[in-house]
Design an enzyme around this catalytic site. Sequence first.
Site, PDB file in Angstrom:
ATOM      1  N   GLY A 130       0.815  -1.222   0.000  1.00 22.25           N
ATOM      2  CA  GLY A 130       0.000   0.000   0.000  1.00 22.25           C
ATOM      3  C   GLY A 130       0.844   1.266   0.000  1.00 22.25           C
ATOM      4  O   GLY A 130       2.077   1.228  -0.034  1.00 22.25           O
ATOM      5  N   MET A 131       0.157   2.401   0.021  1.00 17.10           N
ATOM      6  CA  MET A 131       0.835   3.699  -0.007  1.00 17.10           C
ATOM      7  C   MET A 131       1.764   3.866   1.195  1.00 17.10           C
ATOM      8  O   MET A 131       2.916   4.278   1.071  1.00 17.10           O
ATOM      9  CB  MET A 131      -0.220   4.834   0.037  1.00 17.10           C
ATOM     10  N   ARG A 175      -6.500   3.649  18.187  1.00 19.86           N
ATOM     11  CA  ARG A 175      -6.097   4.982  18.694  1.00 19.86           C
ATOM     12  C   ARG A 175      -6.859   5.428  19.923  1.00 19.86           C
ATOM     13  O   ARG A 175      -6.352   6.214  20.715  1.00 19.86           O
ATOM     14  CB  ARG A 175      -6.268   6.039  17.585  1.00 19.86           C
ATOM     15  N   CYS A 181      -3.210  11.567   9.505  1.00 22.27           N
ATOM     16  CA  CYS A 181      -2.175  12.393   8.843  1.00 22.27           C
ATOM     17  C   CYS A 181      -2.387  13.895   9.016  1.00 22.27           C
ATOM     18  O   CYS A 181      -1.429  14.639   9.254  1.00 22.27           O
ATOM     19  CB  CYS A 181      -2.091  12.030   7.367  1.00 22.27           C
ATOM     20  N   GLN A 220      -6.647  18.169   1.356  1.00 16.52           N
ATOM     21  CA  GLN A 220      -5.911  16.916   1.533  1.00 16.52           C
ATOM     22  C   GLN A 220      -5.636  16.186   0.223  1.00 16.52           C
ATOM     23  O   GLN A 220      -6.516  16.042  -0.635  1.00 16.52           O
ATOM     24  CB  GLN A 220      -6.674  16.013   2.507  1.00 16.52           C
ATOM     25  N   SER A 230      -3.118  10.817  -2.164  1.00 13.70           N
ATOM     26  CA  SER A 230      -2.460   9.635  -1.584  1.00 13.70           C
ATOM     27  C   SER A 230      -2.980   9.356  -0.177  1.00 13.70           C
ATOM     28  O   SER A 230      -2.803   8.259   0.339  1.00 13.70           O
ATOM     29  CB  SER A 230      -0.940   9.806  -1.575  1.00 13.70           C
ATOM     30  N   LYS A 266     -11.947  13.274  13.935  1.00 14.79           N
ATOM     31  CA  LYS A 266     -10.617  12.847  14.403  1.00 14.79           C
ATOM     32  C   LYS A 266      -9.725  14.044  14.717  1.00 14.79           C
ATOM     33  O   LYS A 266      -8.899  13.990  15.621  1.00 14.79           O
ATOM     34  CB  LYS A 266      -9.924  11.992  13.330  1.00 14.79           C
ATOM     35  N   HIS A 295      -0.683  17.368   2.741  1.00 15.15           N
ATOM     36  CA  HIS A 295      -1.948  17.989   3.155  1.00 15.15           C
ATOM     37  C   HIS A 295      -1.673  19.438   3.576  1.00 15.15           C
ATOM     38  O   HIS A 295      -0.860  19.689   4.487  1.00 15.15           O
ATOM     39  CB  HIS A 295      -2.555  17.243   4.348  1.00 15.15           C
ATOM     40  N   ASN A 308       1.637  13.697   4.071  1.00  8.84           N
ATOM     41  CA  ASN A 308       0.694  12.770   4.715  1.00  8.84           C
ATOM     42  C   ASN A 308       1.196  11.339   4.811  1.00  8.84           C
ATOM     43  O   ASN A 308       0.927  10.663   5.809  1.00  8.84           O
ATOM     44  CB  ASN A 308      -0.653  12.795   3.983  1.00  8.84           C
TER      45      ASN A 308
HETATM   46  N1  LIG Z   1      -2.354   7.279   3.028  1.00  7.23           N
HETATM   47  C1  LIG Z   1      -2.140   8.129   4.019  1.00  7.23           C
HETATM   48  O1  LIG Z   1      -1.803   9.324   3.817  1.00  7.23           O
HETATM   49  C2  LIG Z   1      -2.267   7.675   5.446  1.00  7.23           C
HETATM   50  C3  LIG Z   1      -1.760   8.496   6.450  1.00  7.23           C
HETATM   51  C4  LIG Z   1      -1.862   8.075   7.780  1.00  7.23           C
HETATM   52  C5  LIG Z   1      -2.474   6.886   8.070  1.00  7.23           C
HETATM   53  N2  LIG Z   1      -2.968   6.105   7.072  1.00  7.23           N
HETATM   54  C6  LIG Z   1      -3.569   4.802   7.429  1.00  7.23           C
HETATM   55  O2  LIG Z   1      -2.621   3.809   7.060  1.00  7.23           O
HETATM   56  C7  LIG Z   1      -3.291   2.614   6.672  1.00  7.23           C
HETATM   57  C8  LIG Z   1      -2.855   2.225   5.269  1.00  7.23           C
HETATM   58  O3  LIG Z   1      -3.202   3.242   4.362  1.00  7.23           O
HETATM   59  P1  LIG Z   1      -2.765   3.202   2.829  1.00  7.23           P
HETATM   60  O4  LIG Z   1      -3.095   4.548   2.309  1.00  7.23           O
HETATM   61  O5  LIG Z   1      -1.393   2.688   2.706  1.00  7.23           O
HETATM   62  O6  LIG Z   1      -3.794   2.080   2.238  1.00  7.23           O
HETATM   63  P2  LIG Z   1      -3.668   1.219   0.902  1.00  7.23           P
HETATM   64  O7  LIG Z   1      -2.822   1.904  -0.111  1.00  7.23           O
HETATM   65  O8  LIG Z   1      -5.061   0.873   0.543  1.00  7.23           O
HETATM   66  O9  LIG Z   1      -2.902  -0.123   1.379  1.00  7.23           O
HETATM   67  C9  LIG Z   1      -3.496  -1.088   2.206  1.00  7.23           C
HETATM   68  C10 LIG Z   1      -2.558  -2.237   2.427  1.00  7.23           C
HETATM   69  O10 LIG Z   1      -3.175  -3.181   3.318  1.00  7.23           O
HETATM   70  C11 LIG Z   1      -3.171  -4.485   2.718  1.00  7.23           C
HETATM   71  N3  LIG Z   1      -4.366  -5.243   3.097  1.00  7.23           N
HETATM   72  C12 LIG Z   1      -5.669  -4.966   2.796  1.00  7.23           C
HETATM   73  N4  LIG Z   1      -6.495  -5.912   3.306  1.00  7.23           N
HETATM   74  C13 LIG Z   1      -5.698  -6.824   3.912  1.00  7.23           C
HETATM   75  C14 LIG Z   1      -5.926  -8.047   4.603  1.00  7.23           C
HETATM   76  N5  LIG Z   1      -7.183  -8.535   4.767  1.00  7.23           N
HETATM   77  N6  LIG Z   1      -4.870  -8.719   5.122  1.00  7.23           N
HETATM   78  C15 LIG Z   1      -3.607  -8.259   4.959  1.00  7.23           C
HETATM   79  N7  LIG Z   1      -3.301  -7.119   4.287  1.00  7.23           N
HETATM   80  C16 LIG Z   1      -4.337  -6.404   3.782  1.00  7.23           C
HETATM   81  C17 LIG Z   1      -3.138  -4.226   1.233  1.00  7.23           C
HETATM   82  O11 LIG Z   1      -2.634  -5.379   0.605  1.00  7.23           O
HETATM   83  P3  LIG Z   1      -3.128  -5.833  -0.869  1.00  7.23           P
HETATM   84  O12 LIG Z   1      -2.433  -4.891  -1.827  1.00  7.23           O
HETATM   85  O13 LIG Z   1      -2.598  -7.216  -0.960  1.00  7.23           O
HETATM   86  O14 LIG Z   1      -4.602  -5.709  -0.908  1.00  7.23           O
HETATM   87  C18 LIG Z   1      -2.194  -3.031   1.174  1.00  7.23           C
HETATM   88  O15 LIG Z   1      -0.861  -3.483   1.281  1.00  7.23           O
HETATM   89  C19 LIG Z   1      -4.796   2.917   6.795  1.00  7.23           C
HETATM   90  O16 LIG Z   1      -5.228   2.478   8.060  1.00  7.23           O
HETATM   91  C20 LIG Z   1      -4.843   4.437   6.692  1.00  7.23           C
HETATM   92  O17 LIG Z   1      -5.971   4.983   7.321  1.00  7.23           O
HETATM   93  C21 LIG Z   1      -2.874   6.451   5.764  1.00  7.23           C
END
Ligand SMILES: NC(=O)c1ccc[n+]([C@@H]2O[C@H](COP(=O)([O-])OP(=O)(O)OC[C@H]3O[C@@H](n4cnc5c(N)ncnc54)[C@H](OP(=O)(O)O)[C@@H]3O)[C@@H](O)[C@H]2O)c1
Length: 355
Positions: free
Chosen positions: A13-14, A112, A151, A178, A181, A207, A244, A333
């Site tokens: 993921g991101m 959290r 974030c 925001q 990503s 939040k 952001h 972010n």
């Molecule tokens: N993006 C931001 O700016 C940001 C900032 C702070 C916090 N966050 C938090 O960080 C977390 C990840 O965000 P993201 O933006 O990186 O999301 P994302 O791009 O959608 O990535 C999600 C990841 O989780 C994996 N995943 C999904 N379902 C799963 C399962 N059942 N078992 C194991 N792995 C699984 C996915 O794997 P697959 O590819 O195999 O599906 C992928 O590697 C979220 O909780 C988000 O709220 C995000």
Amino acid sequence: MTKKRAAILGSSGMIGQRFSHMLDGHPYFDVVAYCASDRSEGKRLSDIWKLPDIELNPSLGSKTITVTDAAALAKEGVEVVFSGLPSEVAGPVEDACAEAGLAVYSNASSHRTDPDTPILLPEINPDHLAAIEAQRQRRRKGGYIVTNANCSVTGLALGLKPLVDAFKFTDICVATYQALSGAGYPGVSSLDILGNVLPHIKSEEEKMGSEGRKILGGFSNGRFVDAPISIEASCARVATRDGHLEAVFIHHKDMPDADRIAKTLSEFRGRPQELGLPTAPLKPIIVRREQDRPQPKLDANAGEPARAKGMAVTVGRIRVGKDRLRFYLLVHNTIRGGAGGSVLNAELAYREGLI
Ligand SMILES: NC(=O)c1ccc[n+]([C@@H]2O[C@H](COP(=O)([O-])OP(=O)(O)OC[C@H]3O[C@@H](n4cnc5c(N)ncnc54)[C@H](OP(=O)(O)O)[C@@H]3O)[C@@H](O)[C@H]2O)c1
């Protein structure tokens, strides 16, 4: 110093990709497992890589993704887990890791609000790390979970901390712009966002208040005590890629002048800077004087040294009126507001002997 064996959850993921980059060659942690769902099983990091600003080092690109399994990680001698799992999945998976004795550093919102789980931001509340003691006692094998904030809250809390301490501000409003990503991959549909602004991000405004008060509050007698401040937020998704931007408005009687505000922000330092943690930016808040900064395109990657790129928050356009302060703030972010925040949290814990 011995390096600790680490795993990344959500590595495709991101946030997961940022973890892979930020932990590559890290002095404290050695990543031995890159995990995701069965959809990514067997893929190499080079197959899933989508960060346009990072040239993938070939030895990292050849790492293979495995399915997430807490017990298997513990068996392989993993001690630290960096989680970039979606919150709908993270709750039970992170609990299973902590129950297996692992130290979990999470980006997800699932834990959290737990009464013994910190939302750690080491420049602001390093004392909140003490909360993990209660978790270690209640979990059979001494594991625990430490979260970092949403974030947008991370950027806002960093900008507020020196001001709240120095001038006792309590009445804060913020409007956010925001980046895409922030919604993960593939995120918002292009047809919804192209040439558009979406004036709602689920649960984001709530939040900003609840997490902001927990982070800026205290921890005493085994309990978190919210900071006595009000944070009202309006959050929008805009078509930028990373970073952001936040427009902050503060009401207060006897507002100090703009130079004093700028000096207070730019002189701010915290525990990571004292300890010289590897991912700590030398200056956590960079104040810009130009009329057209900060901008996501120019300032999202602020922060020095190289390992702390994207870890500094940039503040600009500080304007003071009668009883009123306004400024813009920018946070990366997925770095300071995401993976980098967790890495800094784990570095603090490592140096405090908690990993
Ligand atoms: N993006 C931001 O700016 C940001 C900032 C702070 C916090 N966050 C938090 O960080 C977390 C990840 O965000 P993201 O933006 O990186 O999301 P994302 O791009 O959608 O990535 C999600 C990841 O989780 C994996 N995943 C999904 N379902 C799963 C399962 N059942 N078992 C194991 N792995 C699984 C996915 O794997 P697959 O590819 O195999 O599906 C992928 O590697 C979220 O909780 C988000 O709220 C995000």
